[in-house]
Structure formats: structure tokens, C-alpha cells
Motif scaffolding. Structure first.
Motif, PDB file in Angstrom:
ATOM      1  N   GLY A   1       0.762  -1.245   0.000  1.00 26.10           N
ATOM      2  CA  GLY A   1       0.000   0.000   0.000  1.00 26.10           C
ATOM      3  C   GLY A   1       0.788   1.287   0.000  1.00 26.10           C
ATOM      4  O   GLY A   1       0.194   2.370   0.135  1.00 26.10           O
ATOM      5  N   THR A   2       2.105   1.235  -0.163  1.00 21.76           N
ATOM      6  CA  THR A   2       2.912   2.447  -0.046  1.00 21.76           C
ATOM      7  C   THR A   2       2.500   3.520  -1.043  1.00 21.76           C
ATOM      8  O   THR A   2       2.355   4.702  -0.697  1.00 21.76           O
ATOM      9  CB  THR A   2       4.401   2.123  -0.232  1.00 21.76           C
ATOM     10  N   GLY A   3       2.329   3.137  -2.299  1.00 19.29           N
ATOM     11  CA  GLY A   3       2.019   4.116  -3.335  1.00 19.29           C
ATOM     12  C   GLY A   3       0.763   4.910  -3.048  1.00 19.29           C
ATOM     13  O   GLY A   3       0.760   6.148  -3.087  1.00 19.29           O
ATOM     14  N   SER A   4      -0.348   4.213  -2.761  1.00 15.65           N
ATOM     15  CA  SER A   4      -1.607   4.914  -2.516  1.00 15.65           C
ATOM     16  C   SER A   4      -1.547   5.714  -1.221  1.00 15.65           C
ATOM     17  O   SER A   4      -2.139   6.808  -1.131  1.00 15.65           O
ATOM     18  CB  SER A   4      -2.771   3.918  -2.455  1.00 15.65           C
ATOM     19  N   ALA A   5      -0.814   5.202  -0.231  1.00 18.19           N
ATOM     20  CA  ALA A   5      -0.734   5.908   1.054  1.00 18.19           C
ATOM     21  C   ALA A   5       0.016   7.227   0.938  1.00 18.19           C
ATOM     22  O   ALA A   5      -0.392   8.245   1.514  1.00 18.19           O
ATOM     23  CB  ALA A   5      -0.067   5.013   2.096  1.00 18.19           C
ATOM     24  N   VAL A   6       1.120   7.240   0.190  1.00 21.78           N
ATOM     25  CA  VAL A   6       1.878   8.496   0.071  1.00 21.78           C
ATOM     26  C   VAL A   6       1.115   9.514  -0.780  1.00 21.78           C
ATOM     27  O   VAL A   6       1.109  10.714  -0.468  1.00 21.78           O
ATOM     28  CB  VAL A   6       3.303   8.270  -0.493  1.00 21.78           C
TER      29      VAL A   6
ATOM     30  N   ALA B   1      -3.943  15.043   0.701  1.00 25.00           N
ATOM     31  CA  ALA B   1      -4.707  15.569   1.827  1.00 25.00           C
ATOM     32  C   ALA B   1      -4.046  16.811   2.412  1.00 25.00           C
ATOM     33  O   ALA B   1      -4.725  17.815   2.711  1.00 25.00           O
ATOM     34  CB  ALA B   1      -4.850  14.494   2.900  1.00 25.00           C
ATOM     35  N   LEU B   2      -2.733  16.767   2.563  1.00 31.08           N
ATOM     36  CA  LEU B   2      -2.019  17.930   3.088  1.00 31.08           C
ATOM     37  C   LEU B   2      -2.191  19.139   2.168  1.00 31.08           C
ATOM     38  O   LEU B   2      -2.430  20.265   2.618  1.00 31.08           O
ATOM     39  CB  LEU B   2      -0.527  17.607   3.251  1.00 31.08           C
TER      40      LEU B   2
ATOM     41  N   LYS C   1       1.881  16.249  -9.392  1.00 25.08           N
ATOM     42  CA  LYS C   1       1.519  17.490  -8.698  1.00 25.08           C
ATOM     43  C   LYS C   1       1.647  17.370  -7.182  1.00 25.08           C
ATOM     44  O   LYS C   1       1.433  18.353  -6.464  1.00 25.08           O
ATOM     45  CB  LYS C   1       0.103  17.921  -9.075  1.00 25.08           C
ATOM     46  N   TYR C   2       2.006  16.172  -6.697  1.00 24.60           N
ATOM     47  CA  TYR C   2       2.187  15.983  -5.262  1.00 24.60           C
ATOM     48  C   TYR C   2       3.655  15.748  -4.935  1.00 24.60           C
ATOM     49  O   TYR C   2       4.389  15.151  -5.723  1.00 24.60           O
ATOM     50  CB  TYR C   2       1.346  14.807  -4.765  1.00 24.60           C
TER      51      TYR C   2
END
Length: 337
Positions: free
Chosen positions: A82-87, A93-94, A135-136
């Protein structure tokens, strides 16, 4: 008011590094664990305005046990793949909260940390997809001990040719079970995602190189990727006090080239740059292999095969460690049509 925390200049020695520890004492990694050292340098380089996202693996189990943690930073656990979706979710969100004025507009580092199984195998599609979200701002770091060490040293695609694992034992009928060459993750991420601004390889045994690369990755903007090689005494079979030596030998023999790709520009770093310039010669791979019991079953012919593959990387590849291609000039007429 906009608050901006800009990372310090490139450091040249350990005394110039941040002295505050954000990955502190109390973790439960194995003696001689280089992945723990990687996290220490990464946390120092990132500083207090950082959110760490860790996937299931050695560095999750060892660092967050029974309501305790070695992290002195906000820390999130995500599933193995799940690393990709979590980061991406955290960075998005930030950004949204800052745009709505619900958080101060300031630089907050988002770092996703995953092992070779959680990044190069089970989590590969998510990591690859995350790197398309330009963009993130975030860094994904893969700590690579060349096995699924958390669950008793199983083979992964990062396990090198010939290495013994619980899934690739040596037997009387088949002496070498792991016959495939190791996946080249940093190269895959760089070539497959040309829009990302920074990709690098590193290791804990060269902390200044690692520290500076983490800072570059966090400062440059957008998604970035760093792949570290992390010697593992339990999985590789050597005395834990030699972890740094084993790591340095991986670079000195040419098996693990140190490089960075910054805004599309490739350069070798550290010892690898000195090898490429002719300042020093590569050591024989036998010096590295003979120090680890996971290679104890290899014959001289096997080691010669590995040496030829490494020689090919340095002498014939278009870019050592990155592109296993040769460039033909002038281009063939067929290519023009």
C-alpha cells in the motif's frame, strides 16, 4: 503567512548533519541491520516536519511493537503493497487542507518506506502509479535487503543470482535455485517515469551520500524515488559487525553502482564515480561473495559468470548500472525510417 522550511546546503562530513535523532533508540531490529541505519540517516535528513509512511515488513515489525516506536516523527502503517496509494493520499490531503486554510501553508515532507517485497514485488504497481502523480510532493524509499527477511528470508525479485533463501535452497539435484538476475528497480523507475525529477541509489555505509540524496529528493518537488542496498546479517550470513564492510564491497566490486538522476541528468556518485573515472579499480566480485554464507555453494565457474555480468555492466552498457543497452553510431538506416 507562508512558512517555508528549506533544506540546508549539501553536507561534506558527519558533523554538518543534523544532530537531532528522529529515528531513535529502542527499535528491535537485528544486530548489524543496515536498514535501521538507513532510516536513521533518512530521518535526520528530513527533519521534524515529516510524516513517515511504512509498509508491512522488517522496518514495521521492528519499529512499532506493542504500542512502542523508535520514530520521533508522525508515523503511519500501511499494508504490504500500500505504499504508493498511502503516500499519494497523504500528500494530496495535506495540499487540500493547506489550500482550504485548515493547515498552515508550510513544507511537510511525506516519505513512504517499503522493503523489496513491498516495493519491487507486491507493491510495484502502486509505487509505479504513485510516481505518475507529479503534482504531489513525496519520496518513496525502498530499503532492499534482497529477501523477504521479515518472514524468514524468502526469495524476492531483488534476491541476487545464486543466493540461498528459504525459497531457493541448494540441493543435490538442483544446485542453483535462484538463476534469475536481480531486478533493476531504480533504472525501471527512472526510465519508466521520465517526468519525475529525482531518482537515486544509495546505502547506509556511505551516510553522507545518502543524506545528501534524501535532501535533494525532498527539495526538488514532485514524486521522487531512492533505492538503498541494505546488507542483512541474518539473511546474507556474516558477522553483524561487518555490515558496513559488506555494503562498501558491493560498491567497490561494481555490483551496486551509486548514482543519481536529477532533472534527467545522470551522474555516478561516490566510489562508483571514482571507478568510472579510472581513479580506482573495481575489486573482484569474489571478495564480496566469499564473505557471505548465502553464496557458499557457488563454484568458481558461478563466480566467474557473475564477474562477467558485472564487467559487462561497466564496460558495455550505455550507462553503467542504469541502461543495459549499447549505442550504435551512426544510427542504422532502418532506424531513420
Amino acid at each position: 503567512m507562508t512558512v517555508s522550511i528549506r533544506l540546508a546546503r549539501t553536507v561534506k562530513d558527519l558533523l554538518q548533519m543534523a544532530q537531532t535523532e528522529y529515528f531513535d533508540a529502542g527499535h528491535r531490529t537485528c544486530q548489524g541491520c543496515e536498514s535501521a541505519m538507513v532510516l536513521r540517516w533518512v530521518a535526520k535528513a528530513a527533519g521534524p516536519n515529516t510524516i513517515v509512511i511504512g509498509a508491512t515488513g522488517c522496518m514495521y515489525v521492528a519499529n512499532t511493537t506493542y504500542y512502542t516506536t523508535a520514530w520521533a516523527l508522525p508515523w503511519i502503517h500501511t499494508q504490504l503493497s500500500g505504499t504508493g496509494s498511502a503516500v499519494v493520499g497523504t500528500a494530496a490531503a495535506l495540499k487540500a487542507l493547506m489550500e482550504k486554510g485548515k493547515l498552515p501553508s508550510e513544507k511537510i515532507n511525506v516519505i513512504g518506506i517499503c522493503g523489496d517485497l513491498g516495493c519491487a514485488d507486491a507493491g510495484l504497481s502502486e509505487v509505479s502509479n504513485a510516481l505518475t502523480h507529479t503534482k504531489y510532493n513525496f519520496l518513496i524509499l525502498m530499503y532492499d535487503n534482497e529477501s523477504s527477511a521479515n518472514t524468514d528470508i524468502q526469495e524476492t525479485t531483488m534476491t541476487p543470482f545464486g543466493a540461498l533463501t528459504t525459497f531457493s535452497p541448494s540441493g543435490k539435484q538442483i544446485r542453483i535455485m535462484k538463476y534469475r538476475w536481480k531486478k533493476n528497480m531504480a533504472a525501471m523507475m527512472a526510465v519508466g517515469h521520465p517526468e519525475i525529477k529525482y531518482v537515486a541509489t544509495a546505502m547506509a555505509a556511505d551516510p553522507i551520500d545518502l543524506y545528501n540524496k534524501v535532501r535533494k529528493a525532498l527539495e526538488i518537488g514532485g514524486p521522487t524515488f531512492i533505492h538503498t542496498l541494505d546488507p542483512c546479517p541474518k539473511g546474507w550470513g556474516y558477522d553483524p559487525k561487518y555490515s558496513h564492510e559488506i555494503g562498501k564491497l558491493a560498491v567497490e566490486t561494481g555490483l551496486w553502482p551509486l548514482f543519481e538522476i536529477e532533472n534527467g541528468k545522470f551522474r555516478l556518485t561516490g566510489t562508483s564515480a571514482r571507478i568510472a573515472s579510472g581513479e580506482i579499480k573495481r575489486k573482484p566480485v569474489k571478495e564480496y561473495i566469499s564473505r557471505q554464507t548465502r553464496f557458499k555453494h557457488l563454484t568458481d565457474e558461478d563466480i566467474e559468470y557473475i564477474q562477467r555480468k558485472v564487467d559487462e555492466m561497466w564496460e558495455k552498457w550505455l550507462i553503467p548500472g542504469l541502461l543495459p543497452l549499447t549505442k550504435e553510431l551512426p544510427y542504422p538506416e532502418t532506424a531513420k525510417t
